[in-house]
Design an enzyme around this catalytic site. Structure first.
Site, PDB file in Angstrom:
ATOM      1  N   GLU A 288     -19.186  37.415 -25.139  1.00 20.44           N
ATOM      2  CA  GLU A 288     -20.535  37.151 -25.654  1.00 20.44           C
ATOM      3  C   GLU A 288     -20.997  35.755 -25.234  1.00 20.44           C
ATOM      4  O   GLU A 288     -21.269  34.900 -26.081  1.00 20.44           O
ATOM      5  CB  GLU A 288     -20.534  37.207 -27.189  1.00 20.44           C
ATOM      6  CG  GLU A 288     -20.088  38.514 -27.783  1.00 20.44           C
ATOM      7  CD  GLU A 288     -19.859  38.421 -29.303  1.00 20.44           C
ATOM      8  OE1 GLU A 288     -19.838  37.302 -29.850  1.00 20.44           O
ATOM      9  OE2 GLU A 288     -19.695  39.485 -29.925  1.00 20.44           O
ATOM     10  N   PRO A 289     -21.098  35.476 -23.938  1.00 24.32           N
ATOM     11  CA  PRO A 289     -21.517  34.129 -23.546  1.00 24.32           C
ATOM     12  C   PRO A 289     -23.009  33.916 -23.775  1.00 24.32           C
ATOM     13  O   PRO A 289     -23.814  34.821 -23.599  1.00 24.32           O
ATOM     14  CB  PRO A 289     -21.210  34.083 -22.045  1.00 24.32           C
ATOM     15  CG  PRO A 289     -21.225  35.508 -21.606  1.00 24.32           C
ATOM     16  CD  PRO A 289     -20.858  36.351 -22.790  1.00 24.32           C
ATOM     17  N   GLY A 290     -23.356  32.705 -24.206  1.00 23.69           N
ATOM     18  CA  GLY A 290     -24.759  32.341 -24.355  1.00 23.69           C
ATOM     19  C   GLY A 290     -25.065  31.160 -23.452  1.00 23.69           C
ATOM     20  O   GLY A 290     -25.563  31.287 -22.338  1.00 23.69           O
ATOM     21  N   ARG A 327     -31.704  19.566 -29.975  1.00 20.31           N
ATOM     22  CA  ARG A 327     -30.259  19.313 -29.890  1.00 20.31           C
ATOM     23  C   ARG A 327     -29.893  17.829 -30.074  1.00 20.31           C
ATOM     24  O   ARG A 327     -28.924  17.528 -30.775  1.00 20.31           O
ATOM     25  CB  ARG A 327     -29.668  19.857 -28.582  1.00 20.31           C
ATOM     26  CG  ARG A 327     -29.883  21.368 -28.416  1.00 20.31           C
ATOM     27  CD  ARG A 327     -29.048  21.964 -27.291  1.00 20.31           C
ATOM     28  NE  ARG A 327     -27.650  21.969 -27.635  1.00 20.31           N
ATOM     29  CZ  ARG A 327     -26.766  21.132 -27.188  1.00 20.31           C
ATOM     30  NH1 ARG A 327     -27.105  20.233 -26.288  1.00 20.31           N
ATOM     31  NH2 ARG A 327     -25.505  21.179 -27.581  1.00 20.31           N
ATOM     32  N   TYR A 331     -27.459  17.290 -33.137  1.00 23.94           N
ATOM     33  CA  TYR A 331     -26.023  17.100 -32.830  1.00 23.94           C
ATOM     34  C   TYR A 331     -25.744  15.805 -32.070  1.00 23.94           C
ATOM     35  O   TYR A 331     -24.666  15.665 -31.498  1.00 23.94           O
ATOM     36  CB  TYR A 331     -25.490  18.245 -31.942  1.00 23.94           C
ATOM     37  CG  TYR A 331     -25.939  19.631 -32.318  1.00 23.94           C
ATOM     38  CD1 TYR A 331     -25.509  20.228 -33.503  1.00 23.94           C
ATOM     39  CD2 TYR A 331     -26.766  20.354 -31.475  1.00 23.94           C
ATOM     40  CE1 TYR A 331     -25.920  21.507 -33.826  1.00 23.94           C
ATOM     41  CE2 TYR A 331     -27.173  21.641 -31.802  1.00 23.94           C
ATOM     42  CZ  TYR A 331     -26.748  22.210 -32.981  1.00 23.94           C
ATOM     43  OH  TYR A 331     -27.157  23.464 -33.302  1.00 23.94           O
ATOM     44  N   CYS A 357     -43.120  12.429 -36.267  1.00 20.90           N
ATOM     45  CA  CYS A 357     -43.002  11.326 -37.224  1.00 20.90           C
ATOM     46  C   CYS A 357     -41.638  11.297 -37.891  1.00 20.90           C
ATOM     47  O   CYS A 357     -41.516  11.545 -39.097  1.00 20.90           O
ATOM     48  CB  CYS A 357     -44.101  11.450 -38.268  1.00 20.90           C
ATOM     49  SG  CYS A 357     -45.693  11.523 -37.472  1.00 20.90           S
ATOM     50  N   TYR A 385     -30.371  26.966 -26.405  1.00 21.07           N
ATOM     51  CA  TYR A 385     -30.515  26.367 -27.726  1.00 21.07           C
ATOM     52  C   TYR A 385     -31.568  25.260 -27.749  1.00 21.07           C
ATOM     53  O   TYR A 385     -31.417  24.266 -28.447  1.00 21.07           O
ATOM     54  CB  TYR A 385     -29.163  25.844 -28.229  1.00 21.07           C
ATOM     55  CG  TYR A 385     -28.112  26.930 -28.298  1.00 21.07           C
ATOM     56  CD1 TYR A 385     -28.238  27.988 -29.205  1.00 21.07           C
ATOM     57  CD2 TYR A 385     -27.020  26.936 -27.434  1.00 21.07           C
ATOM     58  CE1 TYR A 385     -27.291  29.004 -29.254  1.00 21.07           C
ATOM     59  CE2 TYR A 385     -26.077  27.957 -27.480  1.00 21.07           C
ATOM     60  CZ  TYR A 385     -26.220  28.981 -28.392  1.00 21.07           C
ATOM     61  OH  TYR A 385     -25.289  29.985 -28.444  1.00 21.07           O
TER      62      TYR A 385
END
Ligand code: LLP
Length: 433
Positions: A288-290, A327, A331, A357, A385
């Site tokens: 199941e690679p994304g 991202r 993260y 803001c 993502y």
């Protein structure tokens, strides 16, 4: 320059090159697209998508396998359609993703359904269209799916997702196979859960499933997880429950900066060697690679709106923000940022930030760039993502998206307007006098 002569430019993902001083995707200068469609603009290379898929196809060639693209990474219809037309199945995690899968003409028999919180409505729709497999994550879900299938007079195909408790050595928010994560069935409960599932008249046990995390850049965590899953298979089959298929999830990382993840074919050679050595090479393999299919196939083009030099920081304020590309804010992720047409002037040190803001609205910190107001920049490795986690924060419309195939560029998602955003909302009726 023809596509076949494009060698990877150091520091740039394959199919992105500088030609005559212009950052170009396949045969199309990104400036042309920025001028035509405005910014922020996500641009993808079709050849990059297909090359990434081909690495998996090479790695698994000669086996019984199904690659199920984890469409949460980028669910834009034309992206999913491109991969489906090249033979991919899909990994979905919601009823919405199932409708996208059907909208691109995906074969439901190549669709697997992951996620810890499937609703009865989602289960019914997936059973109705005949998906290949539900990846079931808890004992409670086994019971609900069994009940839903029995009500429909069907047997739901299932794999149980096990939690192999291995450390994928990635960001804590995107590691999923450790025992303190919410995902999968704990090892100690696996055998009892399989016994229970195989006794349910509404279920048909097909196999075993695991997914240990995302942006994994080493082979070892995969090998560790494989050993544990093979141990579990031996235990479960010894109890008389055959498991013809093994789903190994996704998680393979990409190079955002200086990471050196294994190529998909290299990773699968190593895993298959181990499976063969333990006598398990004949099973059907699902993956199941994304990110590793789409991440380095896309960039986000943004315009520099303002230069704001200062002490201790110089800010470069661009028109893409955390709502487009969350991202870094979420993260502290690193994405390379380059100029579409690099200037021959001394670079400065910039914080590249968006208009939202929030102080967390940054795209790059301490970047050495020769850029001025009005220049276009590209945030690299933005295919996975980014748009899928985009929001309308600050009532900003979602960015437009373009797919490039050789010299041909197609708008695959129009820029969202304010009217699009207001459409679903209503004012309160005005008070009567
Ligand atoms: N299968 C399952 C069950 C998953 O939960 C995921 C991702 C995948 C497959 C695909 O993993 P991939 O090959 O893309 O690593 N938003 C985060 C990543 C979250 C990943 C969630 N699960 C990020 O931007 O880094």
């Amino acid at each position: 320059m023809s596509l076949s002569s494009l060698a990877a430019t150091p520091g740039l993902p394959p199919f992105f090159t500088y030609q005559a001083g212009q950052l170009t995707v396949e045969d199309v200068p990104l400036q042309t697209l920025a001028r035509q469609h405005g910014t922020p603009l996500f641009v993808y290379s079709k050849a990059a998508l297909l090359a990434a898929l081909a690495a998996y196809q090479r790695g698994l060639a000669g086996r019984q396998y199904q690659i199920c693209y984890a469409m949460k990474a980028n669910p834009t219809l034309a992206i999913v359609q491109t991969l489906v037309q090249a033979g991919c199945g899909l990994d979905i995690v919601s009823g919405g993703e199932l409708e996208r899968a059907l909208a691109v003409g995906a074969d439901p028999a190549k669709v697997v359904f992951s996620g810890v919180g499937k609703t009865r409505t989602e289960m019914r729709r997936a059973l109705d269209v005949g998906i290949d497999c539900f990846n079931v994550e808890s004992r409670a879900e086994i019971d609900v799916l069994n009940q839903v299938a029995l009500e429909m007079g069907l047997r739901a195909p299932v794999s149980l997702r096990v939690n192999p408790n291995v450390d994928p050595q990635t960001h804590p928010y995107i590691s999923t196979g450790l025992k303190h994560n919410k995902f999968g069935i704990a090892q100690a409960q696996v055998l009892a859960s399989y016994r229970h599932a195989s006794a349910c008249a509404g279920l048909r046990v097909l196999g075993i499933d695991c997914h240990i995390g995302s942006q994994i850049t080493q082979v070892e965590p995969y090998l560790d997880a494989l050993e544990r899953v093979l141990d579990l298979i031996e235990l479960i089959e010894a109890a008389g429950i055959p498991l013809p298929q093994i789903n190994f999830g996704g998680g393979l990382g990409i190079a955002y900066h200086d990471e050196t993840p294994p190529a998909a074919d290299e990773l699968w050679q190593r895993l298959l060697q181990r499976m063969d050595a333990r006598g398990h090479g004949g099973r059907k393999i699902l993956v199941e690679p994304g990110r590793s299919l789409v991440g380095n196939a896309g960039v986000c083009v943004t315009e520099v709106l303002y230069e704001k030099p200062g002490d201790p920081k110089n800010f470069l304020i661009v028109d893409a923000a955390m709502n487009d590309l969350p991202r870094p804010a979420l993260y502290q992720a690193f994405h390379q940022i380059v100029a579409l047409a690099p200037r021959e002037q001394a670079p400065s040190n910039w914080e590249v930030v968006g208009p939202v803001c929030e102080s967390g609205d940054w795209l790059g910190r301490e970047r050495t760039l020769a850029a001025q107001t009005g220049d276009w920049l590209a945030v690299l490795s933005a295919g996975a993502y980014c748009t899928s986690m985009a929001s309308n924060y600050n009532t900003r419309g979602r960015a437009a998206e373009v797919l490039v195939d050789g010299a041909c560029a197609t708008l695959i998602r129009a820029r969202e307007t304010a009217a699009d955003q207001l459409r679903l909302e209503s004012l309160l009726p005005s008070a009567q006098g």
